[in-house]
Design a protein around this motif. Structure first.
Motif, short mmCIF file in Angstrom:
data_model
loop_
_atom_site.label_atom_id
_atom_site.label_comp_id
_atom_site.label_asym_id
_atom_site.label_seq_id
_atom_site.Cartn_x
_atom_site.Cartn_y
_atom_site.Cartn_z
N ILE A 1 35.74 35.54 36.18
CA ILE A 1 35.27 35.98 37.50
C ILE A 1 33.86 35.45 37.76
O ILE A 1 33.55 34.95 38.85
CB ILE A 1 35.30 37.51 37.61
N ARG A 7 33.44 31.89 39.04
CA ARG A 7 33.93 31.72 40.41
C ARG A 7 32.97 32.34 41.43
O ARG A 7 32.75 31.79 42.50
CB ARG A 7 35.32 32.34 40.53
N VAL A 8 32.43 33.51 41.09
CA VAL A 8 31.48 34.14 42.00
C VAL A 8 30.22 33.28 42.12
O VAL A 8 29.69 33.09 43.23
CB VAL A 8 31.14 35.57 41.52
N ALA A 19 30.86 30.48 44.41
CA ALA A 19 31.00 30.95 45.79
C ALA A 19 29.64 31.32 46.38
O ALA A 19 29.37 31.06 47.56
CB ALA A 19 31.94 32.15 45.84
N GLN A 45 32.69 45.20 38.38
CA GLN A 45 34.06 44.78 38.67
C GLN A 45 35.05 45.92 38.44
O GLN A 45 34.69 47.00 37.96
CB GLN A 45 34.41 43.56 37.81
N CYS A 91 41.85 43.19 40.95
CA CYS A 91 42.64 42.24 41.73
C CYS A 91 43.84 42.90 42.37
O CYS A 91 44.14 42.67 43.55
CB CYS A 91 43.09 41.08 40.84
N ASP A 125 42.33 27.86 43.16
CA ASP A 125 42.20 29.30 43.39
C ASP A 125 42.89 29.75 44.67
O ASP A 125 42.83 29.09 45.70
CB ASP A 125 40.72 29.69 43.45
N TRP A 129 42.53 32.81 47.01
CA TRP A 129 41.68 33.97 47.31
C TRP A 129 42.43 35.02 48.15
O TRP A 129 41.96 36.13 48.32
CB TRP A 129 40.43 33.50 48.06
N ALA A 147 41.06 35.20 41.14
CA ALA A 147 40.41 34.69 42.36
C ALA A 147 40.31 35.66 43.53
O ALA A 147 39.38 35.54 44.33
CB ALA A 147 41.12 33.42 42.82
N VAL A 195 37.03 37.33 44.47
CA VAL A 195 35.82 36.50 44.65
C VAL A 195 35.23 36.67 46.06
O VAL A 195 34.03 36.96 46.20
CB VAL A 195 36.10 35.03 44.31
N ASN A 202 33.52 40.02 46.30
CA ASN A 202 32.19 40.07 45.67
C ASN A 202 31.12 39.51 46.60
O ASN A 202 30.01 40.04 46.67
CB ASN A 202 32.20 39.30 44.34
#
Lengths: 357, 357
Positions: free
Chosen positions: A12, A15-16, A19, A108, A140, A275, A277, A303, A306, A309
């Motif tokens: 995670i 990916r965050v 982003a 999370q 998720c 990914d 989302w 994903a 993300v 977040n």
């Protein structure tokens, strides 16, 4: 610019971090990692300032030839907000560290709802996050169910939800996870914990959930039944889901048979790490029997949280509305399968040559 | 500019098309596809001119709302070279079409060596391709073995090669392939066909191969034994392999345990589709017992032939040397794990924000 630090640079966290880097109103201060593995190497490749998540292990990075910008306390000091993407249970342990620095933090879904000020899904309860010290972006599966159920509840009213979650055993790189040839009732007690977790976001929804785990790594799949207060039509449902920016309504003409094809489509579209989302909802699976709705949706466990977040970071400050934040996140990350393919193309493919024959 | 058309836009074709697009001396004229599925949709997303591979099926594209630039004959007419990435056996059937247009074509490893003028691995026999009408880029496994064995033969001399190929059952999206819980001798007859295929590239090498298929989709793994004429040292071998631009020597400090971690590393590095164009050779696995060398390498079946196809396009024309072509391909595709990460970063990540704390 909101200065954002990411503590925990695994599935995670990386990916965050990527982003955050893409957002016009955010600056990535750096990422903290416990060990100098290939993910730490790629963090440096990406130009991210690297911090040691465990100060006592800083020497391991030096031995691997990786330059550190400091340890996790330095990262917290440099940041307005911390996204904690450490393993389940570690986030709650880290909360005291963030409080000591008076820095708000986003945990999370592996953490308990009891240890935070609010749980969060951007499209549902964005406004409840303003001013929180500790916020929790839910798991998720809870994110995926909340995105699906909230518009149904607003449009038709929900009487009862029943979901069977067919869960992936581990992420692709988790070679120590199982099962490899089994279908596990997981948990075997019914209902599972997933329903109560959805209630941290949608407290009024009556939901029972059942969990199973199978030998798969790519995505979860939910078999969903919703008994609605008023009977929908298939076309009205497709229209409703089609309007949700974080639901990808999978059209049958795409010939996407399962989770592997979904991942392949995302990768072919130029998405980082392939990914997804969005909730991926098979349009062909939508069935209506009176007031009973049935459907199947697939959730990319690595994903879908993300974008949530990213919105959570803005929600803490309270300066943007939910619609503003989600629109920014969607645009700059590239959320919205299909509608924003042009954005994705522009960002990731710089040298398209049109044929001139 | 070499005008390149790609006939067959599946696993290999879409990757070759993307790679052609990145080359400074090539222009992608378009891609031909048999049906309007999600891959056709992403071809249009990418701005590629789309052609119907089977003229009788053109109406299916119109019904799916996809605009065609023509059919496959139009694509061949518009192109100086065709890369045929159709399924095994179809490429040979297509050869007459290419001959009728007097357009040289590159077939893939699923076709028989007998139906082409030459078989091809860029680093080994590039010069044999000049002027060919039909060239064959050999299979992923043959490509991977040739890249490994050629430098060993030049440096030490090869007495005998014995390889066990632990093969993936299907590609990630191939949901109709097995096995799902088995280890198959495949083929059960020993030696397997892989050795003779290596001999189409390295005719003098004495090689016996054994094939097994397992429930995996990400990559193949080769267990290699080479008896050399003169005894090597581990460090000299690591040095030799480290100099090969299409071998990624996996250092233990990266903590990459298997094929899933390899794919994760490639995706984290920003590579499209998480592709591994190089042989991935675990440095820790290199062992020397007298003149016997042992090692394990992993081959990404979807990707390792992509740079070879690009070099094959140039090799047909004979205007560049092997070294020139491979250097161009490596630079513009981003081949060379580690050394060209900066190139990959520049191409795929436009907005890196350094931390300023």
């Amino acid at each position: 610019m909101i200065r954002v630090g990411v503590n925990g640079y695994g599935t995670i966290g990386k990916r965050v971090a990527d982003a955050v880097r893409l957002q016009p109103d955010m600056q990535l201060t750096g990422v903290a990692k416990t060990r100098p593995n290939y993910e730490a190497a790629t963090a440096l490749q990406n130009g991210y300032a690297l911090y040691s998540a465990i100060p006592e292990r800083s020497h391991l990075f030096a031995e691997a030839g990786m330059e550190l910008a400091g340890d996790v306390d330095d990262l917290v000091r440099a940041s307005d907000v911390i996204v904690d993407a450490t393993p389940s249970g570690v986030g709650a342990e880290n909360a005291d560290r963030y409080r000591a620095h008076d820095t708000p933090a986003i945990l999370q879904g592996g953490e308990s709802a009891d240890c935070v000020d609010a749980s969060f899904v951007a499209g549902v309860n964005y406004d409840e996050a303003a001013g929180a010290d500790l916020l929790r972006v839910v798991s998720c599966n809870t994110t995926g169910l909340s995105r699906l159920l909230d518009p149904l509840d607003r449009e038709y009213g929900i009487e009862k939800v029943r979901v069977t979650l067919v869960r992936r055993g581990g992420d692709p790189g988790q070679t120590d996870r199982g099962p490899i040839n089994d279908i596990l009732p997981d948990p075997v007690t019914v209902p599972s914990h997933h329903g109560p977790d959805v209630n941290t976001i949608l407290p009024e929804v009556d939901i029972d959930t059942v969990g199973l785990t199978v030998p798969a790594t790519l995505m979860h799949v939910h078999s969903v039944n919703v008994t609605l207060d008023t009977a929908p039509t298939r076309s009205a449902l497709a229209d409703l889901f089609g309007r949700q920016s974080r639901i990808f309504l999978v059209d049958e003409t795409l010939d996407i048979d399962g989770t592997a094809d979904l991942k392949e489509f995302a990768a072919d579209s130029g998405r980082p790490r392939g990914d997804l989302w969005e909730n991926c909802l098979w349009q062909e699976s939508i069935a209506v029997e009176g007031t009973d709705l049935y459907l199947m949706q697939s959730i990319h466990q690595e994903a879908d949280v993300v974008p949530e977040n990213i919105d959570a970071i803005r929600a803490l400050g309270g300066e943007r509305t939910a619609d503003e934040s989600m629109a920014l996140t969607n645009e700059y990350l590239g959320v919205g399968m299909g509608s924003t393919s042009a954005d994705i193309r522009t960002r990731f493919s710089s040298a398209i040559q049109p044929a001139d024959d």
